[in-house]
Design a protein around this motif. Structure first.
Motif, short mmCIF file in Angstrom:
data_model
loop_
_atom_site.label_atom_id
_atom_site.label_comp_id
_atom_site.label_asym_id
_atom_site.label_seq_id
_atom_site.Cartn_x
_atom_site.Cartn_y
_atom_site.Cartn_z
N ALA A 567 0.82 -1.21 0.00
CA ALA A 567 0.00 0.00 0.00
C ALA A 567 0.86 1.26 0.00
CB ALA A 567 -0.92 -0.01 1.22
N TYR A 570 2.00 1.85 -3.53
CA TYR A 570 0.90 2.45 -4.29
C TYR A 570 0.73 3.92 -3.93
CZ TYR A 570 -1.05 -1.61 -6.72
OH TYR A 570 -1.25 -2.67 -7.59
N ARG A 575 -1.70 6.63 -5.54
CA ARG A 575 -2.98 6.04 -5.15
C ARG A 575 -3.23 6.29 -3.67
NH1 ARG A 575 -4.39 1.88 -8.78
NH2 ARG A 575 -6.32 1.67 -7.55
N GLU A 579 -7.77 3.91 -0.17
CA GLU A 579 -8.58 3.47 -1.31
C GLU A 579 -8.69 1.95 -1.30
OE1 GLU A 579 -8.22 3.15 -6.18
OE2 GLU A 579 -7.08 4.69 -5.09
N LYS A 582 -7.48 -1.90 -4.58
CA LYS A 582 -6.24 -1.90 -5.36
C LYS A 582 -5.79 -3.33 -5.56
CE LYS A 582 -4.08 0.82 -2.44
NZ LYS A 582 -5.12 1.30 -1.54
N LYS A 583 -5.20 -3.62 -6.74
CA LYS A 583 -4.89 -5.00 -7.09
C LYS A 583 -3.39 -5.20 -7.27
CE LYS A 583 -9.34 -6.04 -9.26
NZ LYS A 583 -10.04 -6.58 -10.46
N ASN A 625 -6.84 -1.16 2.02
CA ASN A 625 -7.25 -1.77 0.75
C ASN A 625 -8.38 -2.78 0.91
OD1 ASN A 625 -6.62 -1.84 -2.14
ND2 ASN A 625 -6.13 -3.99 -1.76
#
Length: 779
Positions: A567, A570, A575, A579, A582-583, A625
């Motif tokens: 995370a 990201y 990002r 959020e 997320k993948k 996430n």
């Protein structure tokens, strides 16, 4: 038929009563049957040393009579009844009964030998500083039967003696300097109560101290104490530690290490037929050298590779050290590549001034392959039963540096064993394969060339598992991890997993499962496809192996961080941190923090009674996430090693209770766990133990779930949502293996049963009874 059975039982009872009146009928001439003893303590000392002394004195005076059973707990003279009834038989069934059940021979006053026991107890008083103490005994003849008698021991402890001064005398000046510098670690100090146990340990400590400073030939029995109780009156004692007369000259000087030679024999004992030199190490081997020379040199001289500069400097002096010798032997034995190993130290020459020891190591290689097959029948408390098997092969010394490579296959099949609707075709199976590579050192940049002064290993593991939950779904899990294990002390162990990646793939969902998932969306999300990138740290404390620890404790805590590094990456890419969805490689990844801790304590009351207790606490918080944690990471309670009055996943979370018990094992999990257990264990006969226990606990959800009402953790409802159960059990303890049977019954259910009061259990007793058969103690 029933009347005949009653008559036979009556005859047996009459025979027992008649026999009870004549336990001395067939005693040998001149013997008096011993019926027990009593110990009277005068001027009882309550100091820790005094308590220890009384424990040993009690053991010295204790003798179980033939007139009692189960180690003296039951005053039933069964063995004497059997002795009197069957002593006359020389063969046949009567002889077998005599050999099997009779007191053979009975315990007589003469075999108890109270005079010797009194002398032993008196010596124990002296050993623990009660120099003025006395022990006496009196024989009490039974008034109704002169052939029976008991003993009354009187132990008068009087005042204990305390240490006033401790001197080291008559040693060489260099030896005295070493002893004085290590005095702060002494087991005996002014003001402490005198006892020979501490004196013996002090001799061992000083001997070890000197041997770590090069005194190879020094031994504890090269020292003796002189005690003076007249120098300082009033229960004080002055001690002088001096060398024994005729102390060898070799024991009074330090030695240095010289050349080293290694003789490596073949796996069948073949003698070495070739040799080579690596630095100052002369290596002799059979046919082909199966270990890298640099690693062999590194193991024998590990202190040249440690991070501690002071320890590396001490190694350059080549001064002999017992600690270093033990560490080298331990490192070599932990490799698992030698079936036999011996290290000898011998003087370089026979001159009187020689101060150098040459090292000779002899070792035989073990077989390179190990195989392990496990077959078992798994009976679970959720009414699942079936066979299981695992087969593993380990290749030792893979790269010539003590590495081991393991491949393991496992599989199991389960079917439902409950009655009614639950006995339908609820069949499941699981199979998997894993491989791991373990290095006997730390494999990491800048650390690979270093050695640690304690056991340290690195393990890389890959695995894949396929779970088939019949009528519901299939779950494919695969992943890998890298783990570093360190054991800096005998009691502490650290396990660090900087990389752990798991990928769960939910496959072949049935319509029935989809219906359950629609009613419980959180359950579906926890099982859905997802990555679990995690880091983990585990600390374990266990003092069971420490000397003089009577009541050991075990504590383990684990903290897991999942998805946070991903995370953060990201977030660096723009990002938002919070959020969701997320993948990673096309699948969402989990993000959570998990903490789990467990504390155990074992109180050894005596050799026949123990009290074991445990407290466990766990919390899991998902965020960022994914706000729902993976199903495999959540907590559950119940079963043979948890709350034994309930089956696995049959209670919780909180006060939630599903209407359809067929699906309960799917959704009765939580993100907060609390358990507390206490178990009293008592010996019944030899290796057979009994137990009675009390278990409490439950799981809760950290967040509210509309599909599972009353499941959230709340302080107001926490006490009444703790499930409580009790029960009894039996254990067959073979030391290396324990077979356990537990019977549990609930006392309080964490959900509403429409029955008032704390005891809110409904239904028949046998229906609520939990039966668990397991191997090993629950905690």
């Amino acid at each position: 038929m029933k009347a005949i059975h009653i008559k036979i039982l009556a005859v047996c009872l009459i025979s027992v009563v008649v026999s009870a009146c004549s336990v001395t009928k067939h005693l040998p001439e001149g013997e008096v049957l011993y019926t027990g003893s009593k110990t009277v303590i005068l001027n009882k000392s309550t100091t820790p040393v005094g308590v220890t002394a009384l424990t040993e004195i009690d053991a010295a005076l204790d003798k179980t009579p033939s007139t009692k059973m189960l180690g003296g707990m039951l005053p039933i003279p069964f063995k004497m009844w059997m002795y009197n009834n069957f002593v006359k038989y020389k063969k046949g069934f009567g002889k077998w009964m005599f050999n099997r059940f009779a007191a053979n021979p009975p315990v007589f006053i003469s075999t108890v030998n109270p005079e010797v026991r009194v002398k032993v107890a008196t010596n124990l008083l002296r050993d623990y500083g009660y120099f003025n103490g006395k022990v006496a005994y009196e024989t009490i003849v039974d008034k109704q039967d002169s052939l029976k008698a008991s003993l009354v021991y009187t132990v008068d402890m009087k005042n204990p003696y305390f240490i006033d001064t401790v001197y080291y005398q008559r040693f060489t000046p260099q030896t005295l300097r070493i002893m004085e510098r290590g005095r702060r670690m002494s087991y005996i100090s002014p003001g402490e109560q005198f006892n020979v146990v501490d004196l013996d340990e002090e001799c061992t400590r000083i001997s070890t101290l000197l041997r770590n400073r090069g005194y190879f030939y020094f031994r504890p029995d090269y020292m003796t104490y002189q005690a003076d109780t007249t120098l300082i009156p009033g229960g004080h004692i002055s001690l002088r530690l001096i060398p024994v007369p005729g102390l060898p000259a070799a024991a009074q000087r330090p030695y240095y290490l010289g050349d080293a030679s290694v003789y490596l024999f073949g796996k069948n004992g073949e003698a070495p037929d070739d040799s080579m030199m690596y630095k100052n190490l002369n290596i002799h081997y059979y046919k082909k050298l199966q270990v890298r020379p640099n690693m062999l040199y590194r193991w024998l001289n590990y202190q040249q590779f440690v991070r501690n500069a002071q320890m590396r400097a001490s190694n350059r002096t080549r001064l002999y050290s017992q600690y270093r010798q033990e560490q080298v032997q331990e490192k070599l034995s932990q490799l698992g590549i030698f079936s036999y190993m011996d290290i000898q130290y011998a003087p370089k020459d026979t001159t009187a001034v020689c101060d150098t020891l040459d090292i000779t190591m002899q070792a035989t290689f073990a077989k390179p392959l190990d195989a392990e097959l496990e077959l078992n029948v798994v009976t679970k408390s959720n009414d699942q039963t079936g066979p299981g098997a695992s087969f593993g092969v380990t290749r030792n010394n893979v790269f010539g540096g003590g590495e081991s490579w393991n491949v393991k296959l496992k599989g199991s099949y389960e079917w439902q064993t409950g009655g009614g609707e639950k006995s339908s075709l609820m069949n499941s199976w699981e199979m998997g394969i894993s491989t791991s590579l373990t290095f006997p050192r730390v494999v990491f940049p800048r650390f690979s060339k270093r050695e640690f002064d304690f056991p340290a290993t690195t393990t890389f593991r890959l695995y894949i598992d396929q779970l088939n939950r019949a009528r519901y779904y299939k779950l494919l899990s695969f992943g890998g991890n890298a783990t570093y294990d360190f054991q800096p002390t005998r009691t502490s162990r650290h396990s660090i997993t900087p990389f752990k990646l798991t990928f769960n793939v939910l496959q072949h969902q049935s319509e029935e499962f989809k219906k359950i998932a629609a009613d419980n969306p959180a359950l579906y999300v926890s099982l859905d496809n997802q990555f679990i990138p995690a880091m983990e740290y585990t600390y374990t404390y266990d003092n069971a192996s420490v000397r003089r620890v009577k009541n050991p404790i075990w504590w383990q805590s684990t903290i897991t961080s999942a998805g946070n590094v991903t995370a953060t990456i990201y977030r660096a890419c723009g990002r938002p941190y919070n959020e969701e969805g997320k993948k990673l490689l096309g699948a969402p990844f989990s993000q959570f923090m998990k903490f789990n801790t467990e504390f155990r304590h074992l109180w050894n009351i005596d050799k026949n009674n123990k009290l074991a207790s445990r407290v466990a606490l766990g919390a899991l918080f998902a965020y960022g996430n994914a706000t729902i944690a993976p199903y495999s990471e959540q907590f559950y309670v119940g079963g043979a090693n948890s709350i034994r009055a309930f089956t696995v996943r049959s209670i919780g979370p909180g006060g939630y209770h599903p209407k359809d018990s067929k699906y309960s094992y799917l959704d009765q999990i939580g993100t907060f766990r609390f358990e507390a257990n206490v178990e009293y264990r008592f010996r019944i006969f030899k290796s057979i133990w009994g137990a009675t226990f009390l278990d409490a606990g439950n799981v809760w959800l950290m967040r509210k779930d509309e599909a599972r009402p009353d499941s959230q953790l709340r302080l107001k409802t926490f006490p009444k949502q703790i499930a409580l159960g009790t029960g009894v059990g039996f254990r067959y303890d073979m030391d290396i293996l324990v077979f356990r049977l537990d019977l549990g019954i609930p006392l309080h259910l964490p959900y509403d049963t429409e029955r008032s009061g704390y005891y809110n259990v409904t239904g028949a007793f046998l229906k609520n009874l939990g039966i668990h058969f397991a191997i090993g103690y629950p905690f």
